[in-house]
Design a protein around this motif. Structure first.
Motif, mmCIF file in Angstrom:
data_model
loop_
_atom_site.group_PDB
_atom_site.id
_atom_site.type_symbol
_atom_site.label_atom_id
_atom_site.label_comp_id
_atom_site.label_asym_id
_atom_site.label_seq_id
_atom_site.Cartn_x
_atom_site.Cartn_y
_atom_site.Cartn_z
ATOM 1 N N ILE A 129 33.206 35.725 41.298
ATOM 2 C CA ILE A 129 34.320 36.628 41.000
ATOM 3 C C ILE A 129 35.532 36.131 41.782
ATOM 4 C CG2 ILE A 129 35.110 39.016 40.945
ATOM 5 C CD1 ILE A 129 32.172 39.841 41.380
ATOM 6 N N PRO A 130 36.478 35.472 41.125
ATOM 7 C CA PRO A 130 37.683 35.000 41.830
ATOM 8 C C PRO A 130 38.431 36.169 42.472
ATOM 9 C CG PRO A 130 37.533 34.044 39.626
ATOM 10 C CD PRO A 130 36.506 35.133 39.696
ATOM 11 N N ALA A 131 39.098 35.899 43.568
ATOM 12 C CA ALA A 131 39.832 36.946 44.290
ATOM 13 C C ALA A 131 40.828 37.658 43.381
ATOM 14 C CB ALA A 131 40.538 36.341 45.497
ATOM 15 N N SER A 132 41.425 36.918 42.450
ATOM 16 C CA SER A 132 42.424 37.506 41.556
ATOM 17 C C SER A 132 41.799 38.458 40.542
ATOM 18 C CB SER A 132 43.177 36.404 40.812
ATOM 19 O OG SER A 132 42.281 35.627 40.033
ATOM 20 N N LEU A 133 40.452 38.412 40.387
ATOM 21 C CA LEU A 133 39.776 39.276 39.426
ATOM 22 C C LEU A 133 38.942 40.363 40.103
ATOM 23 C CD1 LEU A 133 38.568 36.651 36.783
ATOM 24 C CD2 LEU A 133 40.668 38.005 36.806
ATOM 25 N N VAL A 134 39.178 40.542 41.403
ATOM 26 C CA VAL A 134 38.429 41.562 42.146
ATOM 27 C C VAL A 134 39.036 42.944 41.946
ATOM 28 C CG1 VAL A 134 37.770 42.362 44.457
ATOM 29 C CG2 VAL A 134 37.540 39.950 43.862
ATOM 30 N N ASP A 135 40.374 43.003 41.880
ATOM 31 C CA ASP A 135 41.042 44.300 41.767
ATOM 32 C C ASP A 135 42.323 44.145 40.955
ATOM 33 O OD1 ASP A 135 41.986 46.935 42.228
ATOM 34 O OD2 ASP A 135 41.002 46.983 44.176
ATOM 35 N N ARG A 136 42.925 45.277 40.597
ATOM 36 C CA ARG A 136 44.187 45.255 39.849
ATOM 37 C C ARG A 136 45.351 44.928 40.775
ATOM 38 N NH1 ARG A 136 46.263 49.443 37.330
ATOM 39 N NH2 ARG A 136 46.887 48.247 35.502
ATOM 40 N N LYS A 137 45.120 45.102 42.055
ATOM 41 C CA LYS A 137 46.148 44.774 43.039
ATOM 42 C C LYS A 137 45.578 43.743 44.011
ATOM 43 C CE LYS A 137 44.907 48.675 46.066
ATOM 44 N NZ LYS A 137 43.781 49.154 45.264
ATOM 45 N N PHE A 138 46.442 43.156 44.804
ATOM 46 C CA PHE A 138 46.017 42.129 45.756
ATOM 47 C C PHE A 138 45.082 42.720 46.809
ATOM 48 C CE2 PHE A 138 46.742 39.984 49.871
ATOM 49 C CZ PHE A 138 46.243 38.714 49.540
ATOM 50 N N VAL A 139 43.959 42.028 47.048
ATOM 51 C CA VAL A 139 43.002 42.460 48.071
ATOM 52 C C VAL A 139 43.138 41.525 49.262
ATOM 53 C CG1 VAL A 139 40.582 42.836 48.648
ATOM 54 C CG2 VAL A 139 41.409 43.351 46.338
ATOM 55 N N SER A 167 34.392 39.501 36.297
ATOM 56 C CA SER A 167 35.653 40.173 36.655
ATOM 57 C C SER A 167 35.440 41.667 36.845
ATOM 58 C CB SER A 167 36.699 39.937 35.564
ATOM 59 O OG SER A 167 37.859 40.724 35.788
ATOM 60 N N ARG A 168 35.831 42.134 38.014
ATOM 61 C CA ARG A 168 35.875 43.583 38.266
ATOM 62 C C ARG A 168 37.200 44.138 37.744
ATOM 63 N NH1 ARG A 168 37.851 46.541 42.924
ATOM 64 N NH2 ARG A 168 36.913 48.621 43.033
ATOM 65 N N ASP A 173 40.960 47.518 34.509
ATOM 66 C CA ASP A 173 42.040 47.534 33.511
ATOM 67 C C ASP A 173 41.655 48.410 32.316
ATOM 68 O OD1 ASP A 173 43.709 45.913 34.952
ATOM 69 O OD2 ASP A 173 43.158 44.069 33.915
ATOM 70 N N GLU A 174 40.404 48.271 31.904
ATOM 71 C CA GLU A 174 39.927 49.065 30.765
ATOM 72 C C GLU A 174 39.926 50.551 31.103
ATOM 73 O OE1 GLU A 174 35.639 49.091 29.259
ATOM 74 O OE2 GLU A 174 36.620 47.671 27.905
ATOM 75 N N GLU A 175 39.490 50.863 32.315
ATOM 76 C CA GLU A 175 39.485 52.262 32.746
ATOM 77 C C GLU A 175 40.908 52.792 32.850
ATOM 78 O OE1 GLU A 175 37.381 52.111 36.423
ATOM 79 O OE2 GLU A 175 35.387 52.111 35.473
ATOM 80 N N TYR A 176 41.822 51.940 33.328
ATOM 81 C CA TYR A 176 43.218 52.351 33.451
ATOM 82 C C TYR A 176 43.807 52.645 32.074
ATOM 83 C CZ TYR A 176 48.241 52.135 34.289
ATOM 84 O OH TYR A 176 49.583 52.419 34.318
#
Length: 388
Positions: A129-139, A167-168, A173-176
């Motif tokens: 899981i790349p860092a960019s796909l962990v959350d909708r915002k920067f972790v 991807s998390r 994104d889908e939930e949003y």
């Protein structure tokens, strides 16, 4: 294993590539020993326990666990069967993951480790899981996810190269999007709701209303002119906003902070009366005059003819934005939201007063009668009247 049992299982045919299930009977630093019901036990080397790198077999297995393995090698000489839990898991995992990818399924995984650039998990194969796909915002700190169960989707799969990207963020994104649709239905245009300022831009502020970010354009931040959004609000502020427009298809909401508060024309204008002289600030200079702010959001017009007793060709010749001036209120029209002002009538200076022409005294030039004394026209007519 008893001698009779050993003789019975010795007749069992076992080949490389077979998938067998057994029970863990021993765990040491380098391997796991498994009873697979064969003439001799199976061993799983530490490298064959997981698709991920592990420090000790106990991270994966414990005595008494039932495990499914794939036969790698049958060593008759050493009387062991070399097994792989990793390959047995991968054999069925790729097909299952391919189905999940094609169907867009969401599933739960446990984060096993944090590596440079992201998170890794074992789902029968190594998943990244790349860092960019962990959350909708920067972790900032990925370590907080280690050992956590999270829901993910497959976004890239390549069995031949043993590549699986999860991807998390796709799940979030889908939930949003689902939440946006539900929230938009509950935001009737014209209603006033409470929101939280999320971020500022040059053109306005984004405010969270029920999980949806709506835009308050800079012109809708206040009743008075705003140069920079940070002059009015800051991230984290709780504000009241009015719903101006909802676009479900685009997932956009237009908001107004100023429309959620009383208009200065409803309250502020009551403070002023025609004929009074007040102090204001020049806010805008136009061809036909200047607009003077009497209080935030309440402006009046000084027509160019009302700027000075002297002729003014351009308002900018005598006034500048931000200048404080005294003005006289000439008229107020609340319905049309207009106030007429005069700077010249509020000034103490007056132009020189000219006397009416009929009141001016004219005196003729003294005439010389030859006697050396001056005679006026009155003197001449007086003598004439005396003769008559």
């Amino acid at each position: 294993m008893s001698e009779e049992t050993r003789e019975a299982v010795s007749e069992t045919v076992l080949n490389s590539g077979d998938v067998v299930t057994g029970r863990v009977i021993e765990v040491d630093d380098k391997k796991v020993v498994v009873d697979i019901g064969y003439a001799f036990n199976g061993i799983i080397p530490i490298r064959e326990l997981s698709a991920l790198r592990i420090e000790h077999p106990s991270e994966v297995c414990a005595v008494g666990d039932e495990v499914t393995t794939k036969v790698i090698k049958i060593d008759e000489e050493d009387q062991v069967v070399v097994l792989s839990k990793r390959e047995a898991a991968a054999q069925g995992a790729w097909n299952d993951l391919q189905d999940k990818f094609e169907n867009g399924d969401t599933f739960e995984i446990t984060v096993q480790d944090v590596v440079k650039g992201g998170l890794v998990t074992d789902v029968g194969v190594r998943g990244f899981i790349p860092a960019s796909l962990v959350d909708r915002k920067f972790v900032e700190n990925l370590e907080e996810f280690k050992g956590q169960s999270i829901r993910v989707k497959v976004v890239e799969i390549d069995p031949e190269n043993n590549k699986l990207i999860l991807s998390r963020k796709a799940v979030l994104d889908e939930e949003y999007d689902d939440n946006v649709s539900q929230t938009l239905e509950s935001l009737p245009v014209g209603s006033v709701v409470t929101g939280t300022v999320q971020r500022l831009t040059n053109f306005g502020a984004f405010v969270d209303v029920g999980g949806v970010d709506g835009l308050v354009h800079i012109s809708e931040l206040a009743w008075h002119h705003v140069d920079h959004p940070e002059d009015v609000v800051k991230p984290g502020d709780t504000v009241q906003v009015r719903i101006l427009k909802v676009d479900p298809e685009a997932g956009r909401v237009s908001l107004s902070i100023r429309e959620a508060m009383p208009s200065p024309w409803e309250e502020g204008v009551q403070e002023f009366t025609p004929g009074s002289i007040v102090t204001g600030v020049v806010r805008r200079i136009v061809d036909f005059g200047v607009f003077v702010e009497l209080k935030p959001g309440l402006e009046g017009l000084v027509h160019i003819s009302q700027i000075s007793h002297q002729h003014v060709a351009h308002a900018s010749d005598v006034l500048e934005e931000g200048q404080e001036v005294k003005v006289k209120i000439l008229a107020i029209d609340p319905e049309r939201q207009r106030i007429s002002l005069s700077i010249k009538d509020a000034s103490e200076e007056r132009p020189p007063r000219r006397e009416p022409q009929q009141q001016r005294s004219y005196q003729s030039t003294p005439q010389d009668d030859g006697s050396g004394t001056g005679a006026t026209i009155g003197d001449l007519f007086r003598d004439l009247f005396k003769k008559q």
